[in-house]
Design a protein around this motif. Structure first.
Motif, short mmCIF file in Angstrom:
data_model
loop_
_atom_site.label_atom_id
_atom_site.label_comp_id
_atom_site.label_asym_id
_atom_site.label_seq_id
_atom_site.Cartn_x
_atom_site.Cartn_y
_atom_site.Cartn_z
N LYS A 230 0.81 -1.21 0.00
CA LYS A 230 0.00 0.00 0.00
C LYS A 230 0.85 1.27 0.00
O LYS A 230 0.31 2.37 -0.05
CB LYS A 230 -0.92 -0.01 1.23
N LEU A 231 2.18 1.11 0.07
CA LEU A 231 3.06 2.28 0.11
C LEU A 231 3.32 2.80 -1.29
O LEU A 231 3.42 2.04 -2.25
CB LEU A 231 4.38 1.93 0.79
N VAL A 232 3.47 4.11 -1.38
CA VAL A 232 3.74 4.77 -2.65
C VAL A 232 4.91 5.73 -2.47
O VAL A 232 4.92 6.51 -1.51
CB VAL A 232 2.51 5.55 -3.17
N ARG A 233 5.88 5.66 -3.36
CA ARG A 233 7.01 6.60 -3.29
C ARG A 233 6.51 8.03 -3.45
O ARG A 233 5.63 8.32 -4.26
CB ARG A 233 8.03 6.27 -4.37
N THR A 235 5.17 9.65 -0.88
CA THR A 235 4.19 9.89 0.17
C THR A 235 4.81 10.69 1.32
O THR A 235 5.94 10.43 1.73
CB THR A 235 3.65 8.56 0.72
N LYS A 252 9.67 12.53 3.33
CA LYS A 252 9.05 12.06 2.09
C LYS A 252 9.65 10.70 1.72
O LYS A 252 10.86 10.55 1.63
CB LYS A 252 9.27 13.06 0.97
N ASN A 254 11.10 7.84 -0.26
CA ASN A 254 11.80 7.84 -1.55
C ASN A 254 12.32 6.47 -1.97
O ASN A 254 12.85 6.31 -3.06
CB ASN A 254 12.98 8.83 -1.52
N GLU A 296 -4.43 5.20 4.20
CA GLU A 296 -5.74 5.56 3.69
C GLU A 296 -6.36 6.59 4.62
O GLU A 296 -6.21 6.50 5.84
CB GLU A 296 -6.64 4.32 3.60
#
Length: 374
Positions: A230-233, A235, A252, A254, A296
């Motif tokens: 569920k992690l997004v670079r 974020t 942030k 990375n 979320e």
């Protein structure tokens, strides 16, 4: 029947009736009423917590290019240095085998040089008399110059083996350990008199000092495999340091490792995040840290406390009990609910109850019932 007997029988009858009344009250089933609460609107964030530490983004280990013993250290941990600053010096301890070989090479070069010198001087006289050609003379001169240079090189190699340097090297002498980058000395793991090993293709070498840029820090931690998907670079996350209470540093994300490692039966994935520092605080390398990562988030959604939920034993569907009616006629009706995001305390309700429903608080009777129980 005597008067005394009548009195005794009367007392027994009264006691019997009193006991019956007491037993009746004791066996009478009390009606328990439960407290209720209504659904409410709130913002729910589902978070993942990664544990790790903060470390410098750029960290350089200084290693010697020659083996020996630390002769002197010129800086202390915490000092700010620039590229080229002298950090330490190494006193060479010659290797006996290498020293013997270098001595042999000097002797061989000396013999070659002396022989070439004799030939050159003889050919020079012959050339001056016109006995030999210019080419023969120039060849002997070239041999003499080559032998002279070889002798110089052999002597220089011997000096380097003995002392780690030689005349003419100046600042390039490999006994001087200099800073290769600017920053803060964060660690000096050696002291004067420590033996060090040179860095080469077969050995990493002994670290004499570590330099880091303390103005650029990153968070390095690990997350469980159940959350890494569920992690997004990119974020935005919040980093809390154990040494600095009540302060969260923005960061942030990375980096998310493509491969996990198994630890205590669970697969963990490494993550990294750029931390934005606050000039009010000095963040030291290696501080333990936790990162709050929002997976979320939903704003102003109908929610209830998770403690109000129950699960059907057969279908495992979640449900609550909603109050129907008022006063003594009030009852609780089972309502299956559809749930959304949860933060561990509150949970979103997508369907099954409305904002006006009164939901039973389990194991929490009304205050009046508690008084009666006492």
């Amino acid at each position: 029947m005597s008067k005394r007997a009548k009195i005794i029988l009367g007392i027994i009858a009264v006691l019997f009736v009193a006991v019956l009344i007491w037993l009746g009250k004791k066996n009478q089933k009390s009606i328990v009423t439960y407290e209720t609460e209504k659904p409410f609107k709130t913002t729910i964030e589902k978070k993942a917590v990664a544990t790790g530490k903060v470390i410098p983004l750029e960290e350089v280990a200084l290693k010697p290019q020659i083996s020996g013993i630390i002769d002197k250290i010129f800086v202390e941990e915490g000092a700010i240095v620039k590229t080229g600053d002298l950090i330490a010096t190494v006193r060479v301890v010659p290797n006996i085998q290498s020293l013997n070989s270098a001595n042999g090479q000097v002797k061989n070069a000396q013999l070659t040089f002396e022989n070439a010198q004799v030939q050159f001087e003889r050919n020079k006289k012959l050339f001056d008399r016109g006995v030999i050609s210019r080419q023969d003379y120039e060849n002997s001169q070239l041999n003499f110059n080559n032998a002279k240079q070889s002798l110089y090189n052999a002597k220089s190699d011997l000096d380097i083996i003995k002392r780690g340097t030689t005349a003419g090297l100046g600042k390039t002498a490999n006994t001087n350990i200099r800073a290769t980058t600017s920053g803060m000395i964060v660690e000096i793991p050696v002291k004067k008199g420590y033996q060090v090993i040179q860095s080469n293709n077969f050995n990493e070498g002994t670290t004499i000092a570590t330099i880091a840029d303390m103005t650029k820090m990153i968070f390095e931690g690990k997350v469980d495999e159940s959350e890494v998907g569920k992690l997004v670079r990119g974020t935005n996350i919040q980093v809390s340091l154990g040494a600095i209470e009540g302060k969260k540093f923005p960061a942030k994300l990375n980096f998310i490792a493509p491969k996990g490692t198994e630890e205590n039966g669970a697969v963990q994935f490494k993550i990294k995040a750029d931390v934005t520092l606050d000039n009010q605080y000095f963040v030291r390398a290696g501080y333990s840290a936790n990162a709050d990562i929002v997976l979320e988030k939903k704003d102003s959604v109908l929610s209830i406390k998770e403690s109000l939920l129950r699960f059907d034993k057969e279908t495992e569907d979640p449900y609550v009990e909603v109050k129907k009616g008022e006063g003594d006629d009030a009852e609780f009706e089972k309502k299956t609910v559809k749930l959304g995001v949860s933060d561990g305390v509150n949970i979103e309700v997508l369907d099954g109850v409305t904002a006006n429903d009164e939901i039973k608080i389990w194991n929490k009777a009304s205050k009046d019932d508690k008084k009666e129980d006492k």
